[in-house]
Design a protein around this motif. Structure first.
Motif, short mmCIF file in Angstrom:
data_model
loop_
_atom_site.label_atom_id
_atom_site.label_comp_id
_atom_site.label_asym_id
_atom_site.label_seq_id
_atom_site.Cartn_x
_atom_site.Cartn_y
_atom_site.Cartn_z
N ASN A 3 0.82 -1.21 0.00
CA ASN A 3 0.00 0.00 0.00
C ASN A 3 0.85 1.26 0.00
N TYR A 5 2.59 2.56 -2.38
CA TYR A 5 2.79 3.25 -3.63
C TYR A 5 1.57 4.06 -4.01
N GLU A 6 1.81 5.26 -4.47
CA GLU A 6 0.72 6.12 -4.91
C GLU A 6 0.64 6.07 -6.42
N ASN A 566 -7.00 9.09 -1.96
CA ASN A 566 -6.59 10.29 -2.68
C ASN A 566 -7.70 10.93 -3.47
MG MG Z 1 -2.79 4.37 -1.91
#
Ligand code: MG
Ligand code: ATP
Ligand code: ATP
Ligand code: MG
Lengths: 695, 695
Positions: A3, A5-6, A566
């Motif tokens: 989790n 990484y964006e 996000n």
């Molecule tokens: Mg994320």
């Protein structure tokens, strides 16, 4: 899947500000477009120059290193003090490797390895922290030079791709937060979409500088990265690649004292093959060689992944990383030394090796040199050229087989160490060794066919590389451009394709395996076959956190603090989540927009409208919600999100199946897809991580 | 924009039948995937063979033609009966051209011209009637051979692309309705999506066979066609291209008596350049040459489009088409004759021309031949090679300039005649002439630079071709592969890019201009800049014709008969169009689905469910609604559309702007996009024609 990484934001936010904006003047559009070309031009030049720098570093120091050792050897062979050159060799290896290790471990961990997987993820839409930073570039350039000088089984070509990507990102943003300057130019390029385009150009320029392969660079970018083929972007990328190889070529020519002679298009040139014809009955042999390359490539990947898993478990802290690196460095030196000095009896008349600059006589007769040391005793690029071009008979079969096996093991061990270092050259070298061996065998068996072992070395190299990396189109073009001659294109193609197909029976390409191991949510090209029957409902996240068009500051703060999403759908007031519906979809707002709005205290006067450039201000390192302090008194105030929310976020009805969602995601580069029911009520949300789960 | 063109269906229909279907077994998936490779293999072989056929036809007959004329000339130069060869020349030109004209006018009008624009439209998603038919293939192959034999200023390379595309479509469908057979294999490929993939492969194979450029072929397909870059598709295309050039190579080698020697990778080979080095200060010259090529290319396009407009107005019926064709044929012959016989005094020692097989002495001294006739008096491919490779001095400047201007005018006149015929060779030839002229000038001015005029001829050729076609990446690769040597890649790149940029200041590429002239609704790569401020409402069609989930046969029949739309949104029962809303969106049904349902009389028993293969039965020539007779009694019966409608048609809310719609269309290859309001009520519909309006 991890989790950490964006995703990148590729979708343009389309909101009221846009709607009310004056249409862009044709003039501004032109300037913007021209700037894109200028940026690519600069990227090309800088990437070329970085290539030159790496080359100079490696050439200068390897000259010092190898001539020193060569002298000591010549001195000691008779005197019997052969431990002396060994000590020098080992300590120089250790010294250089240590620099490389320190850079990676203490300056920029993101510069570890080849960098191709990271660029690939970036182009796929995953932001890996600190990958596109100037620090990573410095560490990459210095680290890769010292790793090569440290005698490790790695190449300086792969890392060029990462370097190019960083350069492109840096130039296009006109600022560097690490260096703390901001030129305030190219401000309109401060968005993930524009940046990605430049990064793909930079990667292409890197390939182009590494192999002298501008077309190969473009194809590499496309094959590994882009999902949407955009004509004008491709032209710009192509232009940048041209400039990059051209810059490198001019400068290296000047440095080599042949001003005006354009014979150094890349860091590695395979050199011209004398005998480039082949007959069509050789093709089946090439295909078989390809398959064999696929096999040993698959084994390579298997072993390396096993090792990486072991490493992830036991080699964690800096100390053990350094220890392992130094062990590999000393082993590489010792093995090379022992093999050439005590095992190989392969003596060749001096002059046979067209490439090596430091032939050592050792226990050979006068006027002869030791062929095994010829392989270990120079930069891997030169060893490769020796294998390609030395006349038939300049290596004996035993030298080749020992070298091939030993180098294979060393390369497996080396990839994944805490150093920058590519896989291209080691794979090519291994392949060239067995390819040449095969060629030798064949020319002994069929002496009247005049088989050139160098050609077989090339095919072996191509096969092995393709077996490890599993790229096809771009690899073929890169290798063909690196030979500088198109005639061997077809044989290379066939062997590359055979290697790919064979290797794919066992596992994936090494970069993909590493990416999967790190749990990066990469989206594949096509929806996996297993998802055919899956419905959106099986995939989407169900209780969706939504905002209303006017939301209280208190709730926004609370949600942002408690969740890490996000993007939040915006719905009308009638939220009634009891029946699993979260209100009528009105829009979508991104986390960083909310934070900016809070930071600017827009809730105090909802009539003051922020402009796009206000939101860009903190790009790409947005403020964290933790750093925002808001007075308790304001908590009840309302923030009007209507002017800022994306008015037309992509949504799909809950009846669709997964492949459809997948195609939409991949085709448009989405970050959020909102799932609605027949009445446009929000029922779920899908992000990258939900899809990447199915592989 | 014309309304005559239909779109292809790229979007997979996702309906109840799909939902209830068993998931495809892995086995079937594997077979399907394997078949795709097999089809591409067959496509490669057949395209290669078609290339061989064209080559044999042209070579055989041109040998007869030119040797006959050459003999007559030699006989007549002294005897003074020079009208004799002229008559033979003119009449052979007329004869061959007539065949070509007849084929195009009476057998397959779609085979007219180069075929590239049509393939381009097809890949873009526009179905042009009768383009992908076996008749067009036959007419193309025979017609192009006769056109070249007819001495027209056209090449046989461009049409190979169209041929490849037809072959691919034919093989992948396993049937031909023109020939009236159906092998009943590859049935699962009978959809527009699959067919398009194969067609792009076929086009690539065509390029590959034409120029010996497999990578160039793949890039051509991508640059001109595909919008979505799909990795596995690209590999298959690449494979097909390899097979195609390989097949051609083997067969031509056998025919030329050099079995096993692979030296004929394409229909045209530029041959090996002796002197492939260049210094970096030559690059500005190459760039200037590129710009000049862009200029004359732009002029070429301008003139040709003027002429085409004239032609569209005055040269309409078959007779005038034939007349024009024959006039051009005779003029080509006469001009060539007059120029070589009466104007040119360019005598060269025999043996200088390395390519020409029929040197004619004419009024030259013994042991010499006339250089101008060397250009006119052979197939254009050979003239091109003469310009590239003949030693410096083998053409004098006057010959070159006259040839260049005359051929330019002839080529402008020829493209657009009712014959198949490409633009590659004429453009290359014109460019080679002025390029060589320039090279000559430079080598006289700077004799100590040892300038090879052949290299300049190549750059001139590349520039002119790029100026006419305005392709970049693919063109560079194609030309580089055709020279068989990578060293000149960079100069070619620079000149091609300069030509493109210069030419684009004036007009578009010739194919684009022709496409626009015919009013074909092609969608560009990017949304045009002018659309930034346009809202969906400005674009969509407003009163939408919709169906209910259960609709009476009468209404369906009526709507299908009265409108020509190909898709109708399906809404729930609450249609109340008074307020501009047409009901809640439930799905989308295609015209051909409705027709099949009516034809199968499904309204008699709504429980009988048709399967996907039932809908495929009439693909690609669906039944016309006029051919469906339904009893008056049934008109009141209801047809239940729920199982057949696409459950998740792509829709967008009315708040979006045009660029967003555009990207969705282009990215996903849509045919219908339904516009809904916030409550998911249908308010409008957008199709290709609505978007193509904005250019
Ligand atoms: Mg994320
Ligand atoms: N507004 C939301 N409400 C509820 N769940 C959400 C929301 N946004 C995302 N999710 C879910 O939370 C999970 C991870 O969330 P996250 O928002 O971090 O997305 P991601 O895939 O990691 O992409 P990125 O972090 O780059 O946006 C996913 O399963 C996603 O479906
Ligand atoms: N169901 C419909 N109701 C009302 N107007 C429609 C409908 N379908 C299409 N149109 C409109 O009719 C016009 C032309 O229609 P048509 O259906 O022929 O589409 P097209 O763009 O020509 O594509 P194709 O014919 O390939 O489907 C377009 O302006 C389109 O918006
Ligand atoms: Mg229509």
């Amino acid at each position: 899947l991890s989790n950490n990484y964006e995703s990148l934001d590729y979708d343009k936010i389309y909101n009221m500000i846009d709607l009310n904006k004056e249409p862009k003047s044709a003039n501004r559009e032109f300037v913007k477009n021209l700037s894109r070309w200028i940026v690519m031009f600069l990227v090309g030049i800088c990437t070329g120059l970085v290539g030159v720098a790496v080359d100079i570093l490696v050439e200068t120091f390897s000259k010092i290193k190898y001539s020193l050792i060569a002298e000591t050897i010549t001195e000691c062979t008779s005197k019997g003090c052969l431990w002396k050159p060994l000590v020098i060799w080992i300590s120089s290896n250790i010294g250089f490797t240590l620099i490389s290790l320190m850079l990676v471990l203490f300056l920029a961990p993101a510069s570890r390895g080849s960098g191709i997987p990271m660029v690939k993820c970036y182009l796929n839409g995953v932001k890996i922290p600190k990958v596109i930073r100037i620090k990573a570039l410095i560490s990459k350039v210095l680290g890769i030079s010292s790793a090569v000088l440290g005698g490790l089984a790695c190449g300086k070509e792969g890392p060029m791709i990462h370097s190019g990507a960083i350069i492109a990102a840096g130039i296009s943003q006109g600022s560097s937060s690490s260096l703390g300057f901001d030129l305030k130019i190219f401000k309109y390029f401060r968005s993930d979409t524009e940046k990605r385009d430049f990064v793909s150009g930079g990667a292409a320029a890197g390939v182009s500088a590494a192999f002298g392969a501008p077309v190969g660079g473009v194809l590499f970018s496309l094959e590994e990265g882009a999902s949407f083929w955009n004509q004008s972007l491709t032209w710009r990328i192509f232009f940048g690649s041209m400039v990059s190889t051209f810059t490198l070529n001019i400068f290296l020519s000047i440095i080599n004292g042949k001003f005006g002679d354009m014979s150094n298009p890349g860091l590695i040139n395979f050199g011209r093959f004398q005998n480039t014809t082949y007959t069509w009955f050789e093709l089946p042999i090439f295909i078989l060689m390809g398959s064999f390359g696929g096999l040993i490539g698959a084994l390579f990947n298997y072993l390396n992944i096993k090792l990486t898993k072991f490493r992830n478990r036991y080699v964690k802290n800096n100390l053990s990383n350094i220890a392992e690196g130094l062990i590999v460095a000393s082993v590489s030196a010792t093995v090379g030394f022992l093999l050439s000095f005590y095992i190989s009896k392969d003596c060749q008349p001096i002059g046979r090796d067209l490439v090596s600059k430091y032939p050592v006589q050792l226990f050979c007769d006068d006027g002869q040199y030791n062929a095994m040391s010829g392989l270990f005793f120079q930069t891997p690029e030169n060893s490769l050229r020796s294998l390609f071009h030395n006349p038939p008979g300049s290596f004996n079969p035993i030298t080749l087989s020992i070298f091939c096996v030993v180098y294979y093991l060393l390369a497996v061990w080396t990839y994944g160490l805490a150093i920058p270092g590519g896989l291209f050259i080691p794979s090519l070298l291994i392949g060239a060794a067995w390819g040449r061996l095969l060629g030798l065998g064949m020319s002994r068996k069929f002496p009247n066919l005049h088989i050139d072992p160098g050609k077989y070395a090339l095919i072996g190299a191509a096969s092995t590389l393709a077996g490890v990396l599993r790229m096809t189109l771009s690899l073929t073009v890169i290798l063909t451009e690196a030979t500088g001659d198109i005639s061997l294109g077809l044989p290379i193609m066939f062997s590359v394709l055979a290697a790919k197909l064979t290797g794919d029976l066992f596992n994936e390409g090494i970069f993909d395996m590493h990416i999967q191991l790190s749990g990066i949510p990469l989206l594949d090209w096509d929806p996996p076959a297993t998802t055919e029957k899956l419905n959106i409902q099986d995939v989407m996240t169900h209780p969706v956190i939504v905002f209303r068009e006017k939301e209280t500051v208190g709730r926004i703060l609370e949600v942002l603090n408690e969740t890490k999403h996000n993007g939040y759908p915006i719905v009308d007031d009638s939220i009634d989540s009891s029946n699993g519906h979260f209100g009528l979809l009105k829009g979508l707002i991104l986390r960083h927009q909310l934070i900016t709005l809070l930071k600017r205290k827009c809730f105090l006067n909802n009539d003051v409208k922020l402009l796009p450039k206000d939101f860009r201000e903190y790009y790409p390192r947005y403020i964290d919600i933790k750093d925002i302090q808001i007075d308790e008194d304001y908590m009840k105030l309302e923030l009007d999100l209507r002017s800022y929310m994306n008015l037309a976020p992509y949504s799909l009805t809950e009846d669709s199946n997964l492949p459809r969602v997948f195609r939409l995601f991949r085709g448009l580069g989405l970050r959020h897809l909102i799932i609605v029911d027949k009445n446009n009520n929000v029922v779920g949300i899908v992000t990258r991580i939900d899809l990447a789960r199915y592989r």
